[in-house]
Motif scaffolding. Structure first.
Motif, PDB file in Angstrom:
ATOM      1  N   GLU A   1     -20.370 -38.525 -41.837  1.00 45.09           N
ATOM      2  CA  GLU A   1     -21.829 -38.276 -41.359  1.00 45.09           C
ATOM      3  C   GLU A   1     -22.904 -39.300 -41.193  1.00 45.09           C
ATOM      4  O   GLU A   1     -23.970 -39.501 -40.527  1.00 45.09           O
ATOM      5  CB  GLU A   1     -22.419 -37.119 -42.084  1.00 45.09           C
ATOM      6  CG  GLU A   1     -23.664 -36.431 -41.340  1.00 45.09           C
ATOM      7  CD  GLU A   1     -24.162 -35.455 -41.748  1.00 45.09           C
ATOM      8  OE1 GLU A   1     -25.050 -34.538 -41.461  1.00 45.09           O
ATOM      9  OE2 GLU A   1     -23.248 -34.727 -42.822  1.00 45.09           O
TER      10      GLU A   1
ATOM     11  N   GLU B   1     -25.954 -36.622 -32.791  1.00 43.96           N
ATOM     12  CA  GLU B   1     -26.396 -35.442 -32.370  1.00 43.96           C
ATOM     13  C   GLU B   1     -26.721 -34.281 -33.569  1.00 43.96           C
ATOM     14  O   GLU B   1     -26.016 -34.109 -34.363  1.00 43.96           O
ATOM     15  CB  GLU B   1     -25.379 -34.615 -31.559  1.00 43.96           C
ATOM     16  CG  GLU B   1     -25.555 -33.141 -31.185  1.00 43.96           C
ATOM     17  CD  GLU B   1     -26.710 -33.311 -30.066  1.00 43.96           C
ATOM     18  OE1 GLU B   1     -27.382 -32.461 -29.973  1.00 43.96           O
ATOM     19  OE2 GLU B   1     -26.994 -34.406 -29.208  1.00 43.96           O
ATOM     20  N   LEU B   2     -27.851 -33.953 -33.480  1.00 49.87           N
ATOM     21  CA  LEU B   2     -28.545 -33.209 -34.884  1.00 49.87           C
ATOM     22  C   LEU B   2     -28.201 -31.794 -34.360  1.00 49.87           C
ATOM     23  O   LEU B   2     -28.059 -31.213 -33.466  1.00 49.87           O
ATOM     24  CB  LEU B   2     -30.077 -33.437 -34.750  1.00 49.87           C
ATOM     25  CG  LEU B   2     -30.600 -34.797 -35.285  1.00 49.87           C
ATOM     26  CD1 LEU B   2     -31.841 -35.055 -35.123  1.00 49.87           C
ATOM     27  CD2 LEU B   2     -30.132 -34.980 -36.809  1.00 49.87           C
ATOM     28  N   ASN B   3     -28.110 -30.926 -35.560  1.00 45.41           N
ATOM     29  CA  ASN B   3     -27.885 -29.421 -35.515  1.00 45.41           C
ATOM     30  C   ASN B   3     -28.898 -29.007 -36.182  1.00 45.41           C
ATOM     31  O   ASN B   3     -30.108 -29.416 -35.881  1.00 45.41           O
ATOM     32  CB  ASN B   3     -26.537 -29.219 -36.264  1.00 45.41           C
ATOM     33  CG  ASN B   3     -26.586 -29.561 -37.739  1.00 45.41           C
ATOM     34  OD1 ASN B   3     -27.578 -29.841 -38.236  1.00 45.41           O
ATOM     35  ND2 ASN B   3     -25.542 -30.041 -38.366  1.00 45.41           N
ATOM     36  N   ASP B   4     -28.748 -27.652 -36.303  1.00 50.51           N
ATOM     37  CA  ASP B   4     -29.896 -26.686 -36.797  1.00 50.51           C
ATOM     38  C   ASP B   4     -30.816 -27.314 -38.107  1.00 50.51           C
ATOM     39  O   ASP B   4     -31.634 -27.033 -38.276  1.00 50.51           O
ATOM     40  CB  ASP B   4     -29.478 -25.489 -36.916  1.00 50.51           C
ATOM     41  CG  ASP B   4     -29.208 -24.499 -35.768  1.00 50.51           C
ATOM     42  OD1 ASP B   4     -29.737 -24.998 -34.566  1.00 50.51           O
ATOM     43  OD2 ASP B   4     -28.625 -23.455 -35.828  1.00 50.51           O
TER      44      ASP B   4
ATOM     45  N   ASP C   1     -36.305 -27.258 -43.462  1.00 44.36           N
ATOM     46  CA  ASP C   1     -35.615 -26.453 -42.662  1.00 44.36           C
ATOM     47  C   ASP C   1     -35.316 -25.182 -43.113  1.00 44.36           C
ATOM     48  O   ASP C   1     -34.276 -24.461 -43.144  1.00 44.36           O
ATOM     49  CB  ASP C   1     -34.047 -27.246 -42.885  1.00 44.36           C
ATOM     50  CG  ASP C   1     -33.028 -26.473 -41.754  1.00 44.36           C
ATOM     51  OD1 ASP C   1     -33.347 -25.781 -40.829  1.00 44.36           O
ATOM     52  OD2 ASP C   1     -31.640 -26.179 -42.369  1.00 44.36           O
TER      53      ASP C   1
ATOM     54  N   GLU D   1     -25.527 -15.519 -37.610  1.00 42.53           N
ATOM     55  CA  GLU D   1     -25.694 -16.742 -38.302  1.00 42.53           C
ATOM     56  C   GLU D   1     -26.314 -16.865 -39.696  1.00 42.53           C
ATOM     57  O   GLU D   1     -25.583 -17.275 -40.509  1.00 42.53           O
ATOM     58  CB  GLU D   1     -26.255 -17.335 -37.346  1.00 42.53           C
ATOM     59  CG  GLU D   1     -26.414 -19.297 -37.909  1.00 42.53           C
ATOM     60  CD  GLU D   1     -27.211 -19.724 -36.873  1.00 42.53           C
ATOM     61  OE1 GLU D   1     -28.581 -19.655 -36.736  1.00 42.53           O
ATOM     62  OE2 GLU D   1     -26.751 -20.582 -36.347  1.00 42.53           O
TER      63      GLU D   1
ATOM     64  N   SER E   1     -26.784 -32.516 -41.531  1.00 40.45           N
ATOM     65  CA  SER E   1     -27.891 -32.384 -40.334  1.00 40.45           C
ATOM     66  C   SER E   1     -27.220 -33.048 -38.893  1.00 40.45           C
ATOM     67  O   SER E   1     -27.650 -32.979 -37.804  1.00 40.45           O
ATOM     68  CB  SER E   1     -29.154 -32.817 -40.643  1.00 40.45           C
ATOM     69  OG  SER E   1     -28.935 -34.273 -40.898  1.00 40.45           O
TER      70      SER E   1
ATOM     71  N   ASP F   1     -23.850 -33.290 -36.006  1.00 40.38           N
ATOM     72  CA  ASP F   1     -22.428 -32.817 -35.563  1.00 40.38           C
ATOM     73  C   ASP F   1     -21.741 -34.052 -35.519  1.00 40.38           C
ATOM     74  O   ASP F   1     -21.748 -34.545 -34.322  1.00 40.38           O
ATOM     75  CB  ASP F   1     -22.786 -31.979 -34.181  1.00 40.38           C
ATOM     76  CG  ASP F   1     -21.493 -31.176 -33.616  1.00 40.38           C
ATOM     77  OD1 ASP F   1     -20.433 -31.947 -33.776  1.00 40.38           O
ATOM     78  OD2 ASP F   1     -21.555 -30.062 -33.288  1.00 40.38           O
TER      79      ASP F   1
ATOM     80  N   ALA G   1     -31.578 -30.136 -38.557  1.00 38.95           N
ATOM     81  CA  ALA G   1     -32.193 -31.545 -37.961  1.00 38.95           C
ATOM     82  C   ALA G   1     -33.531 -31.768 -39.096  1.00 38.95           C
ATOM     83  O   ALA G   1     -33.920 -32.990 -39.338  1.00 38.95           O
ATOM     84  CB  ALA G   1     -32.669 -31.497 -36.757  1.00 38.95           C
TER      85      ALA G   1
END
Length: 263
Positions: A139, A100-103, A214, A235, A87, A89, A105
């Motif tokens: 991470e 920094e969170l990505n998709d 998610d 994606e 979760s 980057d 999160a």
């Protein structure tokens, strides 16, 4: 060796890489005066790209993964929560010095919500560095910063920072948790990733209650309606193909207990 082969292999079979390789082969065929072969390869690459970008293929592929393991009714008490990495980057976190969170999160936000619901539960965040060539941070480093900034008691947080893939998440998390008979542990990860995660945890001997988060596909007939943003359709195919390949390879190498694990 498994980690290296999985990274290299996945790079070569990504949907867009396959399209580009077909197109490159088609151009080469034209250059050596194999015009019909070149046109066929070029047409095939275009057709694949059109289906991936404009159709509901990705939604349907991902929906099958997400619906495989439904979210359960939660028990009155749990011993702990295992949150799988994926979760953050880490390149942004490493170079900018902040999480920094990505998709994905939702893995973090859901874990924090569950932590409030179960104030006595331990929280294990499992996530090392999955980088193959570049130097990167684990991470767990930005995860610790964010969890604490959002108010989680540091006494409850345990970081597992060596796992590079889902199988290692399961083995190393079990060592940290040391689950006892009668304890309930929740497993939090993205819904499309949950079947593979559950299979790995079963092989590792860690009996967990899956709590998928998610979600990336709608329910019902809306799953047949592709996004107007074509990159979102691409994606979904990308991540679905990776997950199905992961399920197959993990099953063949004994890292999951079934080809398509269920609850």
């Amino acid at each position: 060796m498994f980690f290296v082969l999985s990274k290299v292999g996945w790079y070569l079979v990504q949907p867009l890489v396959v399209v580009l390789l077909l197109l490159a082969l088609g151009l080469f065929a034209v250059a050596v005066r194999r015009l019909r072969t070149g046109l066929a390869l070029g047409g095939l690459s275009f057709a694949i790209l059109a289906v991936v970008a404009l159709s509901p293929l990705g939604l349907l592929m991902m929906s099958a993964l997400e619906e495989r393991i439904p979210r359960p009714d939660l028990p009155a008490e749990i011993a702990g929560i295992v949150v799988l990495g994926g979760s953050f980057d880490t390149r942004i976190a490493r170079t900018r010095g902040e999480p920094e969170l990505n998709d994905a999160a939702d893995r973090v936000t859901a874990a924090l919500a569950l932590a409030r619901r179960y104030p006595e539960a331990r929280i294990i965040f499992s996530g090392g560095s999955a980088a193959l060539l570049a130097d990167d941070i684990a991470e767990s480093i930005p995860a610790r910063q964010l969890f604490l900034e959002l108010g989680l008691d540091p006494e409850r947080l345990v970081l597992e920072e060596a796992a590079r893939n889902t199988a290692e998440n399961a083995v190393l998390s079990r060592k940290i948790a040391d689950p006892q008979p009668g304890e309930t542990w929740l497993l939090v990860t993205s819904a499309f990733h949950m079947p593979r995660a559950v299979g790995c945890f079963r092989v590792a001997g860690f009996d967990v209650l899956p709590y998928p988060v998610d979600y990336r596909t709608p329910s019902g007939s809306a799953v047949w309606q592709p996004s107007s943003a074509s990159i979102r359709n691409v994606e979904k195919v990308h991540f679905s193909v990776r997950e199905y390949l992961g399920l197959a390879v993990y099953w063949m190498t004994g890292r999951t207990d079934a080809l398509f694990p269920s609850a």
